[in-house]
Design an enzyme around this catalytic site. Structure first.
Site, PDB file in Angstrom:
ATOM      1  N   PRO A 135       0.941  -1.326  -0.456  1.00 10.98           N
ATOM      2  CA  PRO A 135       0.170  -0.421   0.074  1.00 10.98           C
ATOM      3  C   PRO A 135       0.825   1.255   0.266  1.00 10.98           C
ATOM      4  O   PRO A 135       1.804   1.059   0.869  1.00 10.98           O
ATOM      5  CB  PRO A 135      -0.908   0.333   1.416  1.00 10.98           C
ATOM      6  N   GLU A 136       0.552   2.806  -0.808  1.00 12.07           N
ATOM      7  CA  GLU A 136       1.509   3.327  -0.621  1.00 12.07           C
ATOM      8  C   GLU A 136       0.308   4.507  -0.207  1.00 12.07           C
ATOM      9  O   GLU A 136      -0.487   4.598   0.407  1.00 12.07           O
ATOM     10  CB  GLU A 136       1.775   3.661  -2.143  1.00 12.07           C
TER      11      GLU A 136
ATOM     12  N   LYS B 116       3.681   6.173   4.455  1.00 13.31           N
ATOM     13  CA  LYS B 116       2.409   5.591   4.556  1.00 13.31           C
ATOM     14  C   LYS B 116       2.136   4.888   5.681  1.00 13.31           C
ATOM     15  O   LYS B 116       1.632   3.776   5.954  1.00 13.31           O
ATOM     16  CB  LYS B 116       3.314   4.421   3.627  1.00 13.31           C
TER      17      LYS B 116
ATOM     18  N   ARG C 282      14.265  -2.749  -9.081  1.00 13.06           N
ATOM     19  CA  ARG C 282      12.863  -1.814  -8.849  1.00 13.06           C
ATOM     20  C   ARG C 282      12.313  -2.350 -10.640  1.00 13.06           C
ATOM     21  O   ARG C 282      13.569  -2.167 -11.175  1.00 13.06           O
ATOM     22  CB  ARG C 282      12.612  -0.771  -8.552  1.00 13.06           C
TER      23      ARG C 282
END
Length: 318
Positions: free
Chosen positions: A2-3, A61, A298
């Site tokens: 979750p961002e 976050k 990434r």
């Protein structure tokens, strides 16, 4: 993971259900969820005993609740929460006493992955569900923020948990100084995507929204911060803020069972993504096939035509 938009959706769902409520009990099913808590479960029970939640706050976050004692005085500590890779904070009402509510979205088995529950004075429970157990809950002392502005969205003052003291403000925070963040970006040689993810310049941005912001701003992920003009750096930050606002409006981005809101509903922004996860598909702006490359561990998704490297000699070529 979750961002910022997903965590803000969760905060907004929890705020009306928790603020003003007294914590009656802490139920720990898996002590691993408290690995950030010095002193373990006994320390956390002591910090929560007889307390009432007075605010639900978010920066980046990180979520936290401000706590007051039985007399209404601030305890000087916050109850911190981080969702990690797969954490959920789900509301369970008294009518659902034996298990969390049935999900309206793709949630993991709430009984199997429930690690901890906070039981409140109105019979509501807040369940921390975490399949991978990278998230957690812990108490953190409050300290004054350096700039004197409210510590985050939902905060009544500048007091900030020590656990979040090194975390920069995020792009949905009215106190964020975007020109200053842009200037700081331009002092660093790392690629701009890495800088957006670093959390010490600007918080809350993860892989999804970094790719989306850079696509919006027509900038490649590996463009050095020192190659950016002030105008372009600001454009990237504003694009990131705008895309996260759009995501927030539709409940965030859900790709699988690992993100739902406080009521178990999934977000729908995945339908609106322009870059992230769309490698092999045509760019909606120019029609060029989008690419995905691995950069510094990434995946980065980009359009090779719209997002060309910024020439070092000409820092603001669109």
């Amino acid at each position: 993971m979750p961002e910022l938009p997903e965590v803000e959706v969760v905060r907004r769902g929890l705020e009306p259900r928790t603020v003003g409520r007294r914590i009656e009990d802490l139920e720990v099913l898996d002590p691993r969820i408290l690995r950030r808590q010095s002193g373990g479960v006994d320390r956390l029970r002591g910090a929560l005993a007889g307390t009432r939640m007075t605010a639900a706050v978010r920066r980046g976050k990180f979520l936290w609740w401000r706590l007051a004692d039985e007399t209404g005085q601030d305890t000087g500590e916050a109850l911190m929460a981080h969702l990690g890779m797969s954490g959920q904070l789900r509301v369970r009402t008294p009518a659902e006493a034996t298990a969390p509510a049935a999900s309206e979205g793709p949630a993991p088995d709430p009984l199997r992955h429930r690690r901890l529950s906070l039981h409140l004075d109105d019979g509501t429970a807040i369940d921390l569900i975490d399949q991978r157990i990278f998230g957690g809950l812990w108490a953190s002392p409050l300290e004054p923020g350096a700039d004197g502005a409210p510590a985050g969205l939902g905060s009544p003052d500048a007091l900030l948990p020590a656990a979040a003291a090194g975390l920069a403000r995020d792009l949905l925070d009215p106190a964020a100084d975007l020109p200053a963040v842009a200037r700081a970006l331009r002092t660093r040689r790392a690629g701009v995507k890495s800088l957006l993810l670093a959390q010490d310049l600007v918080s809350g941005i993860g892989n999804i929204y970094a790719d989306e912001a850079l696509w919006e701003a027509r900038t490649r992920f590996d463009t050095p911060g020192t190659a950016l003009s002030q105008r372009r750096a600001l454009a990237i930050l504003r694009a990131a803020g705008e895309v996260m606002e759009r995501a927030l409006a539709v409940g965030g981005t859900s790709f699988d069972a690992l993100y739902v809101d406080a009521d178990g509903r999934s977000g729908y922004f995945a339908r609106s993504l322009a870059a992230y996860g769309r490698d092999g598909s045509p760019c909606t702006r120019c029609g060029t096939v989008l690419r995905r490359v691995l950069h510094q561990g990434r995946s980065s998704h980009f359009c090779p035509r719209c997002q060309r490297p910024v020439p070092r000699s000409r820092k603001d070529v669109p």
